[in-house]
Structures are given as C-alpha cells and as structure tokens.
Design an enzyme around this catalytic site. Structure first.
Site, PDB file in Angstrom:
ATOM      1  N   ARG A   3       0.845  -1.194   0.000  1.00  0.00           N
ATOM      2  CA  ARG A   3       0.000   0.000   0.000  1.00  0.00           C
ATOM      3  C   ARG A   3       0.879   1.243   0.000  1.00  0.00           C
ATOM      4  NH1 ARG A   3      -4.825  -1.877   4.231  1.00  0.00           N
ATOM      5  NH2 ARG A   3      -5.343  -3.783   3.052  1.00  0.00           N
ATOM      6  N   GLU A  62      -7.041  -0.606  15.027  1.00  0.00           N
ATOM      7  CA  GLU A  62      -7.559  -1.682  14.172  1.00  0.00           C
ATOM      8  C   GLU A  62      -6.520  -2.779  13.925  1.00  0.00           C
ATOM      9  OE1 GLU A  62      -8.642  -2.572   9.542  1.00  0.00           O
ATOM     10  OE2 GLU A  62      -8.697  -0.481  10.203  1.00  0.00           O
ATOM     11  N   ARG A  91       1.618   1.469  10.233  1.00  0.00           N
ATOM     12  CA  ARG A  91       1.195   1.859   8.882  1.00  0.00           C
ATOM     13  C   ARG A  91       2.423   1.815   7.974  1.00  0.00           C
ATOM     14  NH1 ARG A  91      -3.539   4.566   7.682  1.00  0.00           N
ATOM     15  NH2 ARG A  91      -3.762   5.170   9.882  1.00  0.00           N
ATOM     16  N   ARG A 116       0.633  -6.292  11.471  1.00  0.00           N
ATOM     17  CA  ARG A 116       0.322  -5.298  12.512  1.00  0.00           C
ATOM     18  C   ARG A 116       0.024  -5.953  13.865  1.00  0.00           C
ATOM     19  NH1 ARG A 116      -4.149  -0.549  11.712  1.00  0.00           N
ATOM     20  NH2 ARG A 116      -2.746   0.039  10.019  1.00  0.00           N
ATOM     21  N   SER A 167     -10.526  -6.434   9.978  1.00  0.00           N
ATOM     22  CA  SER A 167     -11.834  -5.951   9.540  1.00  0.00           C
ATOM     23  C   SER A 167     -12.473  -7.038   8.689  1.00  0.00           C
ATOM     24  CB  SER A 167     -11.719  -4.652   8.748  1.00  0.00           C
ATOM     25  OG  SER A 167     -11.047  -4.871   7.524  1.00  0.00           O
TER      26      SER A 167
END
Length: 426
Positions: free
Chosen positions: A265, A352, A280, A392, A355
C-alpha cells in the site's frame, strides 16, 4: 451486457428503489444527485437500445421483401435499404455512446450501504462489544518499536536504508513470530473448511477495478505501468478474480478461501501519521478470508467471519473491541464492515487489527461471478472478506505481553509454532 451484470450496483434496485440508493449516498457523505443522473443515463441507454433494435428488425424485414420483389419494386426497396443501413449505423453509434455514458457514471457509484450501518464518518462508529481488560503495568510500558529493537524483532533503520520510509526488516525471532502467527491463522482457517491459497500479488487492471480499488482510493495502489499490472493491497483482490467470468456451484454452501500473501500500500496522504514502527507501512503479510455465497446467505456469513476473527484475537490474548463502521468510512465495495481493534498500551487506545466486509453483489457483478438458483437461472453471487492475521498484530502482541525486564511472554497458542515461551532481549 444485461442489466444484472452491468456496472456495480443493481440497476433494478436503482429503478425500483431510488430512495434506497439516495439514502446510501447520504450515509456515505456522497452526492445523492448522482442517483437522478444515473436514472436519466439508464433511460437514455434503454431508449437507444430499443430504437436500434427496432431499426435492425425493420432492416431484417426489408431484406426478406427484397428477396421476393423484382423490377422497379426491388430497386425501390434496395434504395430504402441503403438509407436504412445508414440510419442503423447512426442508431448503433448512439447506443454505444449511451452505454458508455451509463457505464462511466455507474462505475462511480459505490455499493449500497446496509441500512443497519451507522451514518456519519470515521469517528461515528458504534462499539458493539469490548472483550478483555486492558493490562495495567507497574512500570512504564514501552512501545512496540522500542521493544522490537531490544528483542531483535525489528530493524526500521536498515529497512529505510534499503527501501525508504515505512519499510522494515523483521529479524530473527521477529520473522519467526510472524510465521508463527500466520501459521496459527492458516491452521484455524483450514480447520474451519477454508481452502488455503497463495495467490499472485500482481493483478490485471480489470481485476483490480472489479474489486472496487481503483475508484476513490486508487492513489493507495502501486502500479507497474510498463507491465500494466497492479500490486495488491490485500489477497481479497486475486481471490475475487479467481472465479471471474464463472458460474459457481453453491448448492452445498459458500466457497471459502484463505489467501496468504504479501500486501502493498502506498499510504498516500498519510504523511506524518503513524510514522513510528509498523502500524502503517508499505509492505506487510496477511492471511485474508474470502467467501463466495448466495446473497441471502451473506449476512450470516458476515457474522461467521467476525466470529473467526475474534477467535484468533482470543488466541493471541489481547484485549479488543468490535466496532460497526459508519457509512462514510466504508470502502466503495463494502455495504457493511466490522472492525476488531486491539488495545495498544503505549497509545492508551484501541487500534484496528482486523476488519470484515460484506460486499453483497458489488464485486461479483463487476467480475461476472454467478451461480444457478433452484430453477437453474444464473444469478449474481455475493462476496465477503475478513482479515485473520497480519503483520500489525505484532504491535499488539509485543505491547500487551511485555514484562518489566523487557522480555515478552508468548501467547500460549503461538508457543508450539514459535518454539519458545518468552522472547528475551538480545
């Protein structure tokens, strides 16, 4: 292309329940005027198709008359045929133009938000539950980066030297910890009937677009222009494309896959946000659940995916909460999304980790993934996805299980995979 497969949202839903789509646009904070524009474009296309079809039918009938005529009558019919041919070509051009206009507008409309999803933006989520109690320490807890360096788990400096900001090395026991975590997730997935997959991480534009990642969030995606391929940000993308253009047999229940892949990403627009450590980053590894099912099964399947995510979080023994994400914070393909957020002691808040999204028929409609109903008619399938483990997670594991001497206790479920009970400072 039929209405049931054109574009993204079902045009039948748009025609019959335009207020539902308007409400969805409002929930997302998007312009609801696009609904009327799309209805007008749909009407123009349907009128253009009808006009072209009528002219082609007239042309076909004229051809039969020419075959039976002779003399002056035949000459007149041939002249009429030439005029009609030009009219047909113009009508077909008008049809193509109307279809292109509809397709462009249609592709810009995101999935219809589930009516139970909260309205609002990023901060308007609803907490559904909290599980576990955040740990209390009789010492100042370190953050995951300091812990990772002391334990020989992380090397951010050399990651930046080799690849730039937001890259890192997982070193020694850090690499082993990630493999232990992902192997635990893979074992859980296969035990629950998922087919484990290691998919390609480069995909064609039509697959990336089909999953809804080339719209508002296209700046997040890495593109290899010379090859016209995209690096995936999640194995959801290749798994969604796995059955593109196929008719599935869903008579015995949903098809479930678990994709193990590296993910990429760009994190565009997040400069200065979560720059420290591995919360991140540009590259990480992940196991992603992906499901194809009948639309009427999607909500129950969404609950199952969430339960499997919670089962994994229970195994790494971290406090977490489940939130119902607001409509304005949903990606284009999701109708509803639940996030699981783990407690991060150094930040004193939940972040988070996983999800799970119910994408209803949005992706399958673009990618032409169908199944046959009881009458044997092809229908558009539903797709769902959910994260089972990712890099993460190391953040939450290190910070929640740290001890005063700088070591970290390994969650019991990970010990057989990691081969140790404690990670000691180097």
């Amino acid at each position: 292309m039929t209405d049931t497969l054109l574009g993204v949202i079902d045009l039948r839903t748009l025609r019959e329940n335009p207020d539902t789509v308007r409400a969805s646009q409002r929930a997302r904070g998007e312009d609801e005027a696009v609904v009327d524009a799309l209805l007008n474009a749909d009407e123009r296309r349907r009128s253009a198709v009808a006009a072209a079809d009528a002219l082609r039918a007239e042309q076909k009938q004229l051809g039969k008359q020419v075959g039976r005529a002779s003399g002056v009558e035949r000459d007149a019919l041939l002249a009429r045929g030439r005029e009609l041919a030009a009219t047909v070509r113009a009508a077909e051009a008008g049809q193509s133009e109307a279809e292109a206009g509809l397709a462009e507008l249609h592709a810009a409309v995101p999935n219809v938000v589930h009516p139970a999803a909260p309205a609002g933006g990023e901060d308007d989520y609803v907490v559904l539950k909290e599980v576990g109690t955040p740990p209390t320490f009789d010492f100042e807890p370190a953050d995951h980066l300091d812990l990772g360096v002391r334990l020989g788990v992380l090397d951010m400096e050399r990651g930046a030297k080799v690849s730039g900001s937001r890259f890192y090395f997982l070193t020694g026991v850090g690499a082993q910890l990630q493999l232990a975590m992902l192997n635990l997730a893979a074992a859980q997935a296969t035990a629950n009937g998922f087919t484990l997959m290691i998919p390609p991480v480069l995909v064609r534009p039509e697959i990336m677009a089909g999953t809804g990642f080339l719209g508002a969030h296209s700046s997040e995606v890495y593109r290899l222009a010379e090859d016209d391929l995209y690096l995936v940000g999640t194995s959801e993308v290749p798994l969604a494309g796995y059955h593109a253009g196929e008719i599935l047999d869903l008579s015995s229940g949903p098809k479930r896959y678990a994709g193990w892949s590296s993910c990429f990403r760009r994190e565009a627009g997040t400069y200065g946000k979560d720059m420290r450590g591995i919360i991140r980053v540009h590259q990480f590894d992940k196991i992603e659940m992906f499901v194809y099912c009948r639309p009427e099964e999607a909500e129950a399947e969404h609950d199952r995916l969430l339960a499997w995510e919670e089962e994994m979080l229970g195994r790494i023994e971290v406090p977490y909460r489940v939130i119902d994400v607001a409509g304005g914070d949903l990606g284009a393909s999701a109708a509803r999304k639940f996030d699981c957020e783990a407690w991060v002691p150094s930040q004193g808040r939940y972040r988070e980790l996983t999800s799970t999204s119910n994408c209803t028929t949005f992706q399958a409609r673009r990618l032409s993934v169908r199944y046959r109903d009881e009458a044997g008619r092809p229908q558009v399938a539903a797709t769902l996805n959910g994260t089972l483990a990712t890099t993460r997670w190391i953040v939450a594991i290190l910070e929640n299980h740290q001890r005063e001497d700088g070591s970290v206790s390994v969650p019991s479920a990970l010990r057989p995979f990691l081969g140790r009970d404690v990670i000691e400072p180097v």
